[in-house]
Design a protein around this motif. Structure first.
Motif, PDB file in Angstrom:
ATOM      1  N   LYS A   1       0.851  -1.183   0.000  1.00 29.57           N
ATOM      2  CA  LYS A   1       0.000   0.000   0.000  1.00 29.57           C
ATOM      3  C   LYS A   1       0.890   1.236   0.000  1.00 29.57           C
ATOM      4  O   LYS A   1       2.021   1.207   0.498  1.00 29.57           O
ATOM      5  N   SER A   2       0.385   2.348  -0.532  1.00 30.75           N
ATOM      6  CA  SER A   2       1.195   3.559  -0.607  1.00 30.75           C
ATOM      7  C   SER A   2       1.584   4.065   0.777  1.00 30.75           C
ATOM      8  O   SER A   2       2.588   4.749   0.930  1.00 30.75           O
TER       9      SER A   2
ATOM     10  N   GLY B   1      -2.696   9.918  -0.156  1.00 32.46           N
ATOM     11  CA  GLY B   1      -4.055   9.769  -0.632  1.00 32.46           C
ATOM     12  C   GLY B   1      -4.213   8.782  -1.768  1.00 32.46           C
ATOM     13  O   GLY B   1      -5.243   8.731  -2.431  1.00 32.46           O
ATOM     14  N   ASP B   2      -3.207   7.999  -2.023  1.00 30.99           N
ATOM     15  CA  ASP B   2      -3.245   7.029  -3.108  1.00 30.99           C
ATOM     16  C   ASP B   2      -3.795   5.706  -2.589  1.00 30.99           C
ATOM     17  O   ASP B   2      -3.215   5.098  -1.708  1.00 30.99           O
ATOM     18  N   GLU B   3      -4.914   5.256  -3.150  1.00 28.22           N
ATOM     19  CA  GLU B   3      -5.530   4.019  -2.689  1.00 28.22           C
ATOM     20  C   GLU B   3      -5.115   2.823  -3.540  1.00 28.22           C
ATOM     21  O   GLU B   3      -5.562   1.710  -3.299  1.00 28.22           O
ATOM     22  N   ASN B   4      -4.292   3.065  -4.539  1.00 25.58           N
ATOM     23  CA  ASN B   4      -3.852   1.960  -5.384  1.00 25.58           C
ATOM     24  C   ASN B   4      -3.001   0.966  -4.609  1.00 25.58           C
ATOM     25  O   ASN B   4      -2.257   1.331  -3.706  1.00 25.58           O
ATOM     26  N   GLU B   5      -3.094  -0.283  -5.013  1.00 26.36           N
ATOM     27  CA  GLU B   5      -2.237  -1.324  -4.453  1.00 26.36           C
ATOM     28  C   GLU B   5      -1.121  -1.590  -5.459  1.00 26.36           C
ATOM     29  O   GLU B   5      -1.351  -1.614  -6.662  1.00 26.36           O
TER      30      GLU B   5
END
Length: 205
Positions: free
Chosen positions: A9-10, A55-59
Motif C-alpha cells: 500500500k502507498s 491519498g493514493d488508494e492503489n495497491e
C-alpha cells in the motif's frame, strides 16, 4: 527465478515483506554481504518513495526476478485514466515544472504517477522524452497487449543530460547524489497493457 509477489500500500504496508523477499533472493543466489546490502538499498529506495504518495488508494505489486546474479526489481500498479486528473497532469507536463519532484527518486515517482494516471508517457521535457531516438521514449515493438508499449530509461535520460551538465548542473547533481542512480545498472518505467511498471536492474556478475 521469480520471488513471491508482495502487495504494498502507498502508506507503507507490505514494504518490510518486500525487503525480506529481496534479502531471501540475495541469499538464494549467494550474493556477498556487500552485494546483498546494495540490492536491499535499491529495494528500499524503490519502495520507500511510495510513502510519499499521499491519498493514493492503489495497491502495488512487488517482486524480484533473477538469472544467476542478474536481478530485476519490479513494482507495478494499475493504470487509471481519469479525465480531470489527466487534464491537470497535462497542464503540469506542458509547464515542465513540478516542485514535488525533489531529487532523482522524486522524479521517478512523478513519472510513475503521471504514466499511471494518464496512461501515456506525455511528460515534461525535463524528464528527457522529447525524441525517442535520443531520450529513450516512444513506442516499442508490440507483440501483444501485455508487452511494453512505451517507456522511460535512466540510461537514456543520463545520456540526454550529460552533454548539458554544465548548463543545468542541478539535474546532473541529482544523478550524482542518488543512491539508485549510482547503484543500479538501469531504471526503467513501462506501460504494459493496463498497468505501469517500474523496473530496477542490477547485475552483480
Amino acid at each position: 527465478m521469480k520471488t513471491d509477489i508482495i502487495k504494498i500500500k502507498s502508506g507503507g504496508e507490505g514494504i518490510e515483506a518486500a525487503l525480506c523477499e529481496t534479502e531471501k533472493a540475495a541469499v538464494y543466489r549467494g550474493l556477498e554481504p556487500k552485494q546483498a546490502l546494495r540490492l536491499r538499498l535499491l529495494a528500499e529506495e524503490m519502495t520507500g518513495m511510495l510513502r510519499t504518495i499521499v491519498g493514493d488508494e492503489n495497491e502495488y505489486s512487488y517482486w524480484v526476478e533473477n538469472e544467476g546474479k542478474s536481478f530485476m526489481l519490479h513494482l507495478t500498479t494499475a493504470v487509471k485514466v481519469d479525465r480531470a486528473v489527466h487534464e491537470e497532469l497535462l497542464k503540469t507536463s506542458s509547464s515542465g515544472k513540478n516542485a514535488a519532484a525533489k531529487g532523482f527518486m522524486g522524479m521517478v515517482r512523478e513519472i510513475l504517477i503521471k504514466m499511471r494516471e494518464t496512461g501515456s508517457v506525455l511528460l515534461p521535457s525535463d524528464y528527457g522524452y522529447t525524441h525517442m531516438d535520443v531520450y529513450g521514449f516512444g513506442p516499442a515493438p508490440m507483440y501483444s497487449a501485455d508487452i511494453a508499449i512505451e517507456g522511460w530509461s535512466l540510461n537514456a535520460y543520463r545520456r540526454s543530460i550529460e552533454p548539458h551538465k554544465h548548463e543545468e548542473p542541478e539535474k546532473w547533481d541529482e544523478l550524482e547524489k542518488s543512491i539508485t542512480a549510482n547503484l543500479a545498472d538501469d531504471v526503467k518505467i513501462f506501460i504494459r497493457g493496463k498497468s505501469v511498471e517500474l523496473v530496477v536492474e542490477k547485475d552483480f556478475e
